[in-house]
Design an enzyme around this catalytic site. Structure first.
Site, PDB file in Angstrom:
ATOM      1  N   HIS A  61      46.205  47.326  50.206  1.00  0.00           N
ATOM      2  CA  HIS A  61      46.884  46.369  49.342  1.00  0.00           C
ATOM      3  C   HIS A  61      48.259  46.859  48.903  1.00  0.00           C
ATOM      4  CE1 HIS A  61      42.532  45.263  48.036  1.00  0.00           C
ATOM      5  NE2 HIS A  61      42.856  44.639  49.146  1.00  0.00           N
ATOM      6  N   LYS A  71      51.496  53.312  41.860  1.00  0.00           N
ATOM      7  CA  LYS A  71      50.167  53.488  41.273  1.00  0.00           C
ATOM      8  C   LYS A  71      49.877  54.969  41.076  1.00  0.00           C
ATOM      9  CE  LYS A  71      48.274  49.488  43.706  1.00  0.00           C
ATOM     10  NZ  LYS A  71      47.297  49.019  44.710  1.00  0.00           N
ATOM     11  N   TYR A 131      43.350  53.168  37.630  1.00  0.00           N
ATOM     12  CA  TYR A 131      44.739  53.435  38.011  1.00  0.00           C
ATOM     13  C   TYR A 131      45.727  52.767  37.070  1.00  0.00           C
ATOM     14  CZ  TYR A 131      44.147  48.995  40.615  1.00  0.00           C
ATOM     15  OH  TYR A 131      43.873  47.701  40.996  1.00  0.00           O
ATOM     16  N   ASP A 169      40.172  41.060  52.736  1.00  0.00           N
ATOM     17  CA  ASP A 169      40.557  42.262  53.471  1.00  0.00           C
ATOM     18  C   ASP A 169      40.173  42.174  54.950  1.00  0.00           C
ATOM     19  OD1 ASP A 169      41.659  43.246  51.172  1.00  0.00           O
ATOM     20  OD2 ASP A 169      40.022  44.608  50.709  1.00  0.00           O
TER      21      ASP A 169
END
Length: 187
Positions: A61, A71, A131, A169
């Protein structure tokens, strides 16, 4: 904190100092001054958390500008294989990836800058993954690349028939068909 360079210079492993005794442990998971000294200035604005079972693969992603995200990821329960892929067309490391095991035992974190796709595979019975990001989620700018793209060639080292993957996905485009970053500039 120890900052460890990977083969992709912008992707950095962070190992916190852990102070433990018979009561448990204490560690700093983020310190702005040390982060800026060793990586770069950043303003994290949101924290996210997911829980997944063994075999769940999330990714790859990313978000496009102006909502691209850096991130800082870690696992607070369980173990994952975490992957960052350089998807900046003019980068000398374009299509290369780094795979790092993150777990509650090793307490490692991984910094993934803008311009990289990110994904992880749960290796333990369950994992809680958390995250920080430096930009808000934008559905209109959200993109993905297939986890099994041969052009990237990620070795997930896991039986493909045991993977649990979302429809989004599974149906993500391959890198050659994906909308990605044009340059190596940090957006």
């Amino acid at each position: 904190m120890k900052f460890i360079q990977t083969k992709l210079p912008e992707v950095v492993i962070i190992e916190p100092k852990v102070f433990g005794d018979d009561r448990g442990y204490f560690m700093e998971t983020f310190r702005q001054d040390l982060f800026e000294k060793n990586i770069r200035k950043i303003d994290f604005i949101q924290d996210n958390e997911s829980k997944s079972k063994r075999g769940v693969l999330r990714g790859l992603h990313y978000q496009l500008p102006p909502f691209a995200q850096s991130k800082l990821v870690r696992v607070i329960k369980g173990k994952v294989l975490d992957v960052a892929v350089d998807i900046r067309k003019n980068s000398p490391t374009f299509k290369q990836y780094v795979a790092v095991e993150l777990s509650e035992e090793n307490k490692r974190q991984l910094f993934i800058p803008r311009g990289f796709a990110h994904g992880f595979l749960v290796l333990s019975d369950e994992a809680i993954f958390t995250y920080k990001v430096d930009n808000y989620y934008s559905p209109e700018h959200d993109r993905s690349i297939r986890f099994d793209d041969l052009e990237i060639g990620i070795d997930w080292n896991f039986p493909k028939e045991e993977l649990i993957i979302s429809e989004k996905d599974k149906n993500a485009p391959f890198l050659k068909d994906a909308e990605i970053f044009d340059s190596i500039e940090n957006y």
